[in-house]
Design a protein around this motif. Structure first.
Motif: not given
Length: 88
Positions: A34-41, A43-52
């Motif tokens: 969602a954050f990657a689609l709305v252009g918030r890199p 927050w997308a990176a933070a969610c990606g780190a949480l994903w890991l």
């Protein structure tokens, strides 16, 4: 340290931790997308780190579940004595 007062039927809540990890994984993936689609890199990176982190936790939980119960001393095994302290 074993004190001898532990319940003999105590078990870790690994199944609960498994389902909480799955729930967190779903939200982390959804947040990353969602954050990657709305252009918030950021927050997308933070969610990606949480994903890991959630993926690693999920792997650890699955490993512990697959290992099965470990040896636990029975009620006939006395508790370990407390460590001796130096009085200096």
């Amino acid at each position: 340290m074993r004190t001898g007062s532990e319940p003999t039927t105590a078990r870790s809540a690994l199944r609960l931790r498994l389902w909480l990890s799955v729930w967190g994984l779903v939200w982390a993936v959804a947040g990353t997308v969602a954050f990657a689609l709305v252009g918030r890199p950021g927050w997308a990176a933070a969610c990606g780190a949480l994903w890991l982190i959630v993926t690693v936790d999920l792997a650890v939980v699955l490993r512990h579940i697959r290992q099965g119960p470990h040896y636990q001393p029975g009620p006939d095994v006395p508790p370990y004595p407390p460590p001796e302290h130096d009085s200096r």
